[in-house]
Design a protein around this motif. Structure first.
Motif, PDB file in Angstrom:
ATOM      1  N   VAL A 128     -18.139 -10.140  -3.750  1.00 20.95           N
ATOM      2  CA  VAL A 128     -17.304  -8.965  -3.692  1.00 20.95           C
ATOM      3  C   VAL A 128     -16.769  -9.397  -5.362  1.00 20.95           C
ATOM      4  N   ASN A 129     -16.521  -8.757  -6.007  1.00 19.76           N
ATOM      5  CA  ASN A 129     -15.830  -9.013  -7.123  1.00 19.76           C
ATOM      6  C   ASN A 129     -14.037  -9.266  -6.870  1.00 19.76           C
ATOM      7  N   ASN A 130     -13.932  -8.455  -6.794  1.00 16.28           N
ATOM      8  CA  ASN A 130     -12.584  -7.096  -6.152  1.00 16.28           C
ATOM      9  C   ASN A 130     -11.822  -7.701  -4.983  1.00 16.28           C
ATOM     10  N   LEU A 131     -11.051  -8.439  -4.105  1.00 13.34           N
ATOM     11  CA  LEU A 131     -11.123  -8.601  -3.174  1.00 13.34           C
ATOM     12  C   LEU A 131      -9.464  -8.280  -2.571  1.00 13.34           C
ATOM     13  N   GLN A 132      -8.734  -7.270  -1.851  1.00 12.78           N
ATOM     14  CA  GLN A 132      -7.353  -6.850  -1.668  1.00 12.78           C
ATOM     15  C   GLN A 132      -7.229  -7.137  -0.659  1.00 12.78           C
ATOM     16  N   ASN A 188       0.019  -2.965  -1.466  1.00 12.46           N
ATOM     17  CA  ASN A 188      -0.532  -3.853  -2.283  1.00 12.46           C
ATOM     18  C   ASN A 188       0.152  -5.635  -1.065  1.00 12.46           C
ATOM     19  N   LEU A 189      -0.610  -6.174  -0.624  1.00 16.57           N
ATOM     20  CA  LEU A 189      -0.473  -8.001  -0.729  1.00 16.57           C
ATOM     21  C   LEU A 189      -0.903  -8.504  -1.646  1.00 16.57           C
ATOM     22  N   PHE A 190      -2.345  -8.914  -1.377  1.00 11.98           N
ATOM     23  CA  PHE A 190      -3.149  -9.173  -2.363  1.00 11.98           C
ATOM     24  C   PHE A 190      -4.006  -9.513  -3.044  1.00 11.98           C
ATOM     25  N   THR A 211     -18.465  -4.908  -5.672  1.00  9.62           N
ATOM     26  CA  THR A 211     -19.470  -5.813  -5.940  1.00  9.62           C
ATOM     27  C   THR A 211     -19.471  -5.427  -6.958  1.00  9.62           C
ATOM     28  N   GLY A 212     -18.785  -4.560  -7.805  1.00 13.12           N
ATOM     29  CA  GLY A 212     -18.073  -4.025  -9.282  1.00 13.12           C
ATOM     30  C   GLY A 212     -18.472  -2.989 -10.084  1.00 13.12           C
ATOM     31  N   ARG A 213     -18.885  -2.344  -8.611  1.00 12.69           N
ATOM     32  CA  ARG A 213     -18.840  -0.864  -8.411  1.00 12.69           C
ATOM     33  C   ARG A 213     -17.381   0.229  -8.910  1.00 12.69           C
ATOM     34  N   ARG A 214     -16.716  -0.892  -8.604  1.00 15.46           N
ATOM     35  CA  ARG A 214     -15.193  -0.407  -8.656  1.00 15.46           C
ATOM     36  C   ARG A 214     -14.403   0.045  -7.533  1.00 15.46           C
ATOM     37  N   SER A 241      -7.741  -8.411 -14.097  1.00 16.75           N
ATOM     38  CA  SER A 241      -7.686  -8.009 -12.605  1.00 16.75           C
ATOM     39  C   SER A 241      -7.813  -6.544 -12.351  1.00 16.75           C
ATOM     40  N   ASP A 242      -8.450  -6.149 -11.161  1.00 16.50           N
ATOM     41  CA  ASP A 242      -8.110  -4.672 -11.538  1.00 16.50           C
ATOM     42  C   ASP A 242      -7.680  -3.876 -10.753  1.00 16.50           C
ATOM     43  N   THR A 243      -6.432  -4.599  -9.605  1.00 17.23           N
ATOM     44  CA  THR A 243      -6.134  -4.434  -8.299  1.00 17.23           C
ATOM     45  C   THR A 243      -5.802  -2.368  -9.059  1.00 17.23           C
ATOM     46  N   GLN A 244      -6.279  -2.039  -7.283  1.00 16.45           N
ATOM     47  CA  GLN A 244      -5.616  -0.871  -7.056  1.00 16.45           C
ATOM     48  C   GLN A 244      -4.466  -0.421  -6.521  1.00 16.45           C
ATOM     49  N   TYR A 245      -3.483   0.798  -6.887  1.00 16.25           N
ATOM     50  CA  TYR A 245      -2.477   0.743  -6.307  1.00 16.25           C
ATOM     51  C   TYR A 245      -2.496   2.192  -6.441  1.00 16.25           C
ATOM     52  N   PHE A 246      -2.498   2.293  -4.788  1.00 12.68           N
ATOM     53  CA  PHE A 246      -2.565   3.438  -4.061  1.00 12.68           C
ATOM     54  C   PHE A 246      -1.077   4.260  -4.166  1.00 12.68           C
ATOM     55  N   GLY A 247      -1.277   6.099  -3.974  1.00 11.60           N
ATOM     56  CA  GLY A 247      -0.246   6.692  -4.198  1.00 11.60           C
ATOM     57  C   GLY A 247      -0.100   7.385  -2.598  1.00 11.60           C
ATOM     58  N   PRO A 248       1.116   8.017  -2.233  1.00  9.20           N
ATOM     59  CA  PRO A 248       1.141   8.055  -0.464  1.00  9.20           C
ATOM     60  C   PRO A 248       0.555   8.995  -0.317  1.00  9.20           C
ATOM     61  N   GLY A 249      -0.475   9.087  -0.948  1.00  6.12           N
ATOM     62  CA  GLY A 249      -1.410  10.413   0.196  1.00  6.12           C
ATOM     63  C   GLY A 249      -1.196  12.200   0.228  1.00  6.12           C
TER      64      GLY A 249
END
Lengths: 108, 115
Positions: A29-33, A45-47, A91-94, B101-109
């Motif tokens: 994976v490219n991104n792991l959250q 978000n934790l990490f 894996t890169g598709r976002r 980083s492309d960290t995704q941040y979520f709304g409350p829904g």
């Protein structure tokens, strides 16, 4: 797409105990959250951790990218840690693919 | 700063009706995502915007679902001829894709209930 498996599916702890949650991916994976979904449904978000180790207070996470797994450690658990913990990656598709979650209940 | 916001927080509609769900992303975030979460499951991807265009709509379940982001900020998810199976929590997320980083941040829904 990738498959994400989380274990254990359910976990009950006494306050003060430590725990380890695991996430396995079927592909690199490219991104792991890691997220915590609180009882009101908010995904927190934790990490962001596609590789390596990070720590934030009582929480830490380690991702071994070459072996396609990640671990979330919770130390000295508190009742406010209760909820569902999700890992997710792409894996890169976002588009993130989520696991089914680990439902954690911390009892006082 | 302000996080991702979604309106309404709850929507109850009747089978066959049309609904619109709105998402306001974090200021400056170029990417916007819609996911859907059914009870007891993890969120599932629906569609992703980069700027104004839909970069990936492979998660939309059928042609009753459509989303727009005309000015590259706010997005609307539109569902036509709603069915009871559309009942779920619809989540929006945003991220900044210019850095490492492309960290995704979520709304409350938005919790959608189709009667």
């Amino acid at each position: 797409g990738i498959q994400v498996e989380q274990s254990p599916p359910d976990l009950i702890l006494q306050e003060g105990a430590n725990s380890t949650l695991r996430c396995n991916f079927s592909d690199s994976v490219n991104n792991l959250q890691w997220f915590h979904q609180n009882p009101w449904g908010q995904l927190i978000n934790l990490f962001y951790i596609p590789s390596g180790t990070k720590q934030n207070g009582r929480l830490s996470a380690t991702t071994v990218a070459t072996e396609r797994y990640s671990l979330l450690y919770i130390s000295s658990s508190q009742t406010t840690d209760s909820g569902v913990y999700f890992c997710a990656g792409h894996t890169g598709r976002r588009a993130l693919t989520f696991g089914s979650g680990t439902r954690l209940q911390v009892q006082p | 700063g302000a996080g991702v916001s979604q309106t309404p927080s709850n929507k109850v509609t009747e089978k066959g009706k049309y609904v619109e769900l709105r998402c306001d992303p974090i200021s400056g975030h170029t990417a916007l995502y819609w996911y859907r979460q059914s009870l007891g499951q993890g969120p599932e991807f629906l569609i992703y915007f980069q700027g104004t265009g839909a970069a990936d709509d492979s998660g939309l379940p059928n042609d009753r679902f459509f989303a727009v982001r005309p000015e590259g900020s706010v997005s609307t998810l539109k569902i036509q001829r709603t069915e009871r199976g559309d009942s779920a929590v619809y989540l929006c997320a945003s991220s900044f894709t210019g850095g490492g980083s492309d960290t995704q941040y979520f709304g409350p829904g938005t919790r959608l209930t189709v009667l």
